[in-house]
Design an enzyme around this catalytic site. Structure first.
Site, PDB file in Angstrom:
ATOM      1  N   SER A  67     -40.512  -2.514  55.754  1.00 45.19           N
ATOM      2  CA  SER A  67     -39.987  -1.182  55.501  1.00 45.19           C
ATOM      3  C   SER A  67     -41.071  -0.099  55.416  1.00 45.19           C
ATOM      4  O   SER A  67     -41.808   0.109  56.363  1.00 45.19           O
ATOM      5  CB  SER A  67     -39.145  -1.241  54.228  1.00 45.19           C
ATOM      6  OG  SER A  67     -38.480  -0.029  54.027  1.00 45.19           O
ATOM      7  N   ARG A 500     -38.283   1.704  33.379  1.00 41.94           N
ATOM      8  CA  ARG A 500     -37.758   0.424  33.883  1.00 41.94           C
ATOM      9  C   ARG A 500     -38.891  -0.368  34.538  1.00 41.94           C
ATOM     10  O   ARG A 500     -39.808   0.236  35.117  1.00 41.94           O
ATOM     11  CB  ARG A 500     -36.617   0.643  34.890  1.00 41.94           C
ATOM     12  CG  ARG A 500     -36.974   1.541  36.058  1.00 41.94           C
ATOM     13  CD  ARG A 500     -35.837   1.611  37.078  1.00 41.94           C
ATOM     14  NE  ARG A 500     -35.783   0.425  37.926  1.00 41.94           N
ATOM     15  CZ  ARG A 500     -36.530   0.252  39.018  1.00 41.94           C
ATOM     16  NH1 ARG A 500     -37.379   1.168  39.413  1.00 41.94           N
ATOM     17  NH2 ARG A 500     -36.434  -0.859  39.718  1.00 41.94           N
ATOM     18  N   PRO A 501     -38.801  -1.697  34.443  1.00 40.00           N
ATOM     19  CA  PRO A 501     -39.820  -2.480  35.147  1.00 40.00           C
ATOM     20  C   PRO A 501     -39.548  -2.409  36.650  1.00 40.00           C
ATOM     21  O   PRO A 501     -38.394  -2.534  37.069  1.00 40.00           O
ATOM     22  CB  PRO A 501     -39.613  -3.903  34.620  1.00 40.00           C
ATOM     23  CG  PRO A 501     -38.264  -3.929  33.976  1.00 40.00           C
ATOM     24  CD  PRO A 501     -37.828  -2.520  33.716  1.00 40.00           C
TER      25      PRO A 501
HETATM   26  C1  16G Z   1     -36.576  -1.395  47.246  1.00 34.48           C
HETATM   27  C2  16G Z   1     -35.115  -1.076  47.406  1.00 34.48           C
HETATM   28  C3  16G Z   1     -34.830   0.347  47.026  1.00 34.48           C
HETATM   29  C4  16G Z   1     -35.342   0.630  45.639  1.00 34.48           C
HETATM   30  C5  16G Z   1     -36.780   0.241  45.496  1.00 34.48           C
HETATM   31  C6  16G Z   1     -37.172   0.309  44.028  1.00 34.48           C
HETATM   32  C7  16G Z   1     -33.546  -1.846  49.079  1.00 34.48           C
HETATM   33  C8  16G Z   1     -33.235  -1.940  50.543  1.00 34.48           C
HETATM   34  N1  16G Z   1     -34.694  -1.262  48.782  1.00 34.48           N
HETATM   35  O1  16G Z   1     -37.348  -0.671  48.140  1.00 34.48           O
HETATM   36  O2  16G Z   1     -33.457   0.501  47.080  1.00 34.48           O
HETATM   37  O3  16G Z   1     -35.195   1.989  45.349  1.00 34.48           O
HETATM   38  O4  16G Z   1     -36.955  -1.088  45.916  1.00 34.48           O
HETATM   39  O5  16G Z   1     -38.445  -0.176  43.856  1.00 34.48           O
HETATM   40  O6  16G Z   1     -32.802  -2.314  48.231  1.00 34.48           O
HETATM   41  P1  16G Z   1     -39.018  -0.450  42.411  1.00 34.48           P
HETATM   42  O7  16G Z   1     -38.153  -1.466  41.743  1.00 34.48           O
HETATM   43  O8  16G Z   1     -40.408  -0.890  42.643  1.00 34.48           O
HETATM   44  O9  16G Z   1     -38.983   0.860  41.675  1.00 34.48           O
HETATM   45 MG    MG Z   2     -36.625   0.721  54.684  1.00 39.57          MG
END
Ligand code: 16G
Ligand code: MG
Length: 546
Positions: A67, A500-501
């Site tokens: 991604s 949040r973690p």
């Molecule tokens: C991933 C998720 C996204 C979320 C992000 C949070 C999908 C396709 N992608 O990229 O939706 O906003 O993780 O990341 O689900 P974090 O937990 O590190 O904050």
């Molecule tokens: Mg993506």
């Protein structure tokens, strides 16, 4: 189980486990440096076959991508039969297969067969595709080797955006009811709907020129292909098409959203309507330059309100009684939530971060619009809603206008990739709505003003000690943290903060918003210090954001 044994013996010779660290199949699959991913892709190939067998031989999907991560990374996302993400209940199997030693792999596969009651003799089919990363070809091969080793049939589609693969999997399993299961079928479905909706458009303020940053990723060749289907109805100017720049480097939806600035490669001028995709094409944000010269972001929240108000107007005008709702996460700007509930009078649900949670919740509505602020989102229409819209459009006892509006709803529905957030499909719908309303970016942006917000990261010894509730808007542990946050929030006008973690990085995330940028910064900083103190911070203490 000779099949399992054979697959494991072959795989362990060619793709031995090369990492000893504990990995997990997280929020959106797995992502890391590409160097050690071969065995992981092989094993995820095995799992996608198991999953197809579990689904009684329906087709599952495997996308090789990381991604918006840097070009050196790669990863994998597994896809369920209707094009959704693999269910949460299967993530534990993925995590298990990521972590077992080569000598335990066969045992782990057997355990999945037993636990899920899989008939190992059912033939399995898996569709694969990849993004443009240098490592993607080799990693796709490892995945295909895994699929074939378990006797699965593999269909490799080569380069696709993630949402295109989701679409194709859905088309195959619905026996083409959702569309033709090819890349051409995808373009043709979305663009026919776009051309149909826009065929009589008369606009004065809306101009068809759009400037799109493609993050130097897989969307570049795909948008070029799409353009051939659009004639002149939408003029897409392409930037960051991978011909010189690096994937996701100083460009793409994540860069623009996080940095609140234009990507490199676009010389942003007033009057330009711009969009940024992420590296695999499942996220989109818009941006423009305001009259006062300031950069302005139209993020997932703004897109969600645009979609919801448009669809809600069409539903009302078509005389249908459908329950339309919007799904957000804690990151949604407070102004957007207020606008949706108080002005638009559309119900809002809040769920934990991660697309799978939003997608799932959107299914509770007849029409469920979901978006993360970061630009990942789409619209789901329940089967019953689709049926009643179709009926309304062909009910001759109704007046012509009503039937026509129901017809417009059908056309909008055909433009939407309901399987997953899709930058191309979202872009076509945004453009349709702006043309329909004859709006500029300023008009769109004027619905509500975002509260200034800020994000901080805090490193802690062990982020699992922080527990959250209420869709991550409150913490329940460590003791005293929520009370401290509540007290700090009370000190600021429109103050709101949560921690949040992270699900993708080894850090705690702190979000804060308030009436001014300065106050949002201060609130985030003060909350960050509390996290550092109460959740055993390590390294440097958080700094007051500039
Ligand atoms: C991933 C998720 C996204 C979320 C992000 C949070 C999908 C396709 N992608 O990229 O939706 O906003 O993780 O990341 O689900 P974090 O937990 O590190 O904050
Ligand atoms: Mg993506």
């Amino acid at each position: 189980m000779d099949l399992l044994k054979g697959a494991v013996e072959k795989g362990c010779q060619q793709y031995p486990r090369s990492l000893q660290t504990i990995l997990s199949y997280g929020t959106a699959g797995i992502r890391m440096r590409a160097d050690n991913l071969d065995y992981i892709l092989y094993r995820m190939g095995l799992l996608s076959v198991m999953f197809s067998k579990f689904r009684k031989g329906q087709v599952t999907g495997l996308m090789v991508t990381a991604s918006h991560n840097p070009a050196e990374d790669n990863g994998v996302k597994l896809i369920d039969t209707m094009g959704e993400m693999m269910p949460i209940a299967w993530e534990k199997h993925a995590t298990q297969l990521l972590n077992v030693g080569d000598d335990k792999l066969e045992f782990s596969l057997e355990a999945i067969v037993k636990e899920e009651g899989i008939d190992i003799n059912i033939p399995a089919v898996v569709c694969t595709a990849m993004d443009t990363r240098p490592s993607s070809v080799q990693l796709s091969k490892a995945a295909v080797d895994g699929i074939n080793a378990l006797g699965g049939e593999s269909h490799n589609y080569g380069l696709l955006t993630t949402p295109q693969l989701h679409y194709i999997v859905c088309c195959i399993n619905t026996k083409e009811q959702y569309g033709l299961p090819t890349e051409e079928g995808y373009y043709s479905k979305l663009t026919s709907a776009f051309l149909k909706f826009n065929k009589d458009k008369r606009t004065s303020k809306y101009l068809p020129g759009l400037h799109v940053d493609l993050a130097n990723g897989v969307s570049a060749p795909k948008i070029k292909a799409l353009k051939a289907y659009l004639n002149d109805s939408l003029e897409i100017n392409i930037y960051n098409d991978g011909s010189s720049g690096k994937l996701n480097y100083e460009c793409g939806a994540d860069f623009v959203k996080v940095g609140q600035c234009p990507p490199s490669g676009i010389d942003l001028q007033q009057g330009m309507r711009c969009a940024s995709f992420d590296g695999d094409g499942d996220r989109i944000v818009y941006f423009y330059k305001k009259k006062d010269g300031q950069f302005a972001l139209l993020d997932g929240d703004k897109i969600a309100t645009l979609f919801a108000s448009f669809l809600s107007d069409l539903v009302k005008a078509s005389g249908l009684k459908l329950n339309l709702g919007l799904v957000q996460t804690a990151y949604a700007n407070g102004s957007s939530t207020k606008y949706i509930t108080e002005i638009m009078k559309v119900p809002v649900a809040c769920v934990p971060t991660g697309v799978k949670h939003l997608h799932h919740k959107a299914g509770d509505f007849d029409i469920g619009v979901y978006f993360e602020a970061n630009g990942h989102g789409t619209v789901l229409f329940s089967d019953a809603a689709q049926k009643s819209i179709l009926q309304q459009a062909s009910d001759n006892s109704l007046d012509k206008d009503t039937r026509e509006v129901a017809g417009q709803l059908i056309t909008a529905m055909n433009m939407i990739n309901q399987t997953v957030g899709d930058a191309i499909s979202d872009m076509l719908l945004v453009e349709t709505i702006l043309a329909y309303r004859d709006w500029t970016c300023e008009d769109w942006d004027s619905a509500y003003t975002d509260l200034p917000s800020v994000l901080l990261k805090v490193k802690v010894e062990d982020r699992t000690i922080v527990k959250t509730t209420d869709a991550e808007r409150k913490t329940t542990s460590p003791p005293g943290l929520q009370e401290a946050i509540d007290q700090l929030m009370a000190g600021y006008k429109f103050g709101r903060a949560f921690v949040r973690p992270s699900g993708t990085e080894d850090v705690m995330r702190v979000y804060a918003e308030a009436d001014t940028k300065e106050n949002a910064n201060k609130l985030a900083y003060e909350v960050g210090l509390q996290v550092y103190d109460l959740a055993r911070g390590i390294g440097d203490k958080p700094q007051l954001p500039a």
